[in-house]
Design an enzyme around this catalytic site. Sequence first.
Site, mmCIF file in Angstrom:
data_model
loop_
_atom_site.group_PDB
_atom_site.id
_atom_site.type_symbol
_atom_site.label_atom_id
_atom_site.label_comp_id
_atom_site.label_asym_id
_atom_site.label_seq_id
_atom_site.Cartn_x
_atom_site.Cartn_y
_atom_site.Cartn_z
ATOM 1 N N ASP A 194 0.907 -1.149 0.091
ATOM 2 C CA ASP A 194 0.115 -0.164 0.049
ATOM 3 C C ASP A 194 0.991 1.417 0.036
ATOM 4 O OD1 ASP A 194 -2.406 1.629 0.142
ATOM 5 O OD2 ASP A 194 -3.436 0.152 1.267
ATOM 6 N N GLY A 214 4.446 1.180 -1.691
ATOM 7 C CA GLY A 214 4.414 1.215 -2.902
ATOM 8 C C GLY A 214 3.176 1.480 -3.757
ATOM 9 N N PHE A 216 0.297 -0.217 -6.594
ATOM 10 C CA PHE A 216 -0.137 -1.238 -7.167
ATOM 11 C C PHE A 216 -0.186 -0.929 -8.721
ATOM 12 C CE2 PHE A 216 -4.044 -0.345 -4.961
ATOM 13 C CZ PHE A 216 -4.593 0.722 -5.797
ATOM 14 N N HIS A 233 -13.373 -1.854 -7.222
ATOM 15 C CA HIS A 233 -14.451 -1.047 -7.295
ATOM 16 C C HIS A 233 -14.004 0.525 -6.990
ATOM 17 C CE1 HIS A 233 -16.043 -0.730 -2.856
ATOM 18 N NE2 HIS A 233 -14.839 -0.365 -2.897
#
Length: 318
Positions: A194, A214, A216, A233
């Site tokens: 995260d 980091g 994603f 979502h």
Amino acid sequence: MSARPPQSLIWDLLRGAMTTKALGMAADLRLAEALAAGPRAVTEVAAETGADPDTLRRILRALASDGVFAEVEDGLFGNTEASLLLRDDAPPRDFAHLFGGPWYSAIGHLDPRTGDSSFPRTFGVDFWAWLAEHPEERAAFDRAMADGKEARVERLAAIQWRGDETIVDVGGGDGSLLVALIEGRPGLRGIVVDLPETVRDETALGNRIEFVAGSFFERVPAGDVYVLGTILHNWDDEAAAAILHTIRSDAPAGARVLILDAVVPAGNDPHGAKWLDLLMLALFSGRERTETEWRTLLESTGLYIDAIGDRLIQASCP
């Protein structure tokens, strides 16, 4: 389909914005905590919280009419089972703050003439940048996202595990999901990926879980199983596909991808994701997805679809 008379249905929905705002104000004023010892005079609570006594009485009276707080005597209010969910240690409190504060403002600027997020128009920056600028809001958001962890853990626990996998929680926040999942499964190890500003206590992760700071969108560590807990979502299809492409690029062949997100059902039956979809649009230009939309998204990234069920979509890397 609702069994309420049409006029009642419309009026109850119309006042929804006021209900949301009132709950947000109650959370921010910590009214449930102020009434923790028992019913108190509204004037006393107002003096303690800095609220206007008459305005506070009217907020409490309105909420009490729906069972949140109770007016036990004239001007004397106490908690109910519902209002206790607004205590500091209850996850709904952070949701009440977010829905009644920043999210309320963003939804108020939702424009049906565009598919763009209304949050940047309202706050001047996108939601993630805004969280980075407001650590207290980031903490509230992270706490709120941990709500429902038990149900997510149960879904993951029901999956067949070898017992020696490394699980990568992509966008895993404070790591609480992995902590609960590997408890009692000594062979499992975890990696939480995260942003560095994510509020966390790395000592609580133990010696089998590592936090990797980091994005994603750039890279993810190698692992056997990738978990995306209510992550995709938050993004439109292009960005969601980019996240999945990152995983596919960095994951070894055969790695599993477990997506904890809703599958919007067809028809008119009530489903929370149908309303949450509007919040995703307002905040991020994100979306909740139907089964067909999930299949299209996953197939576009080259992932194999193993199973699609509401709240758990299973795929794997070729």
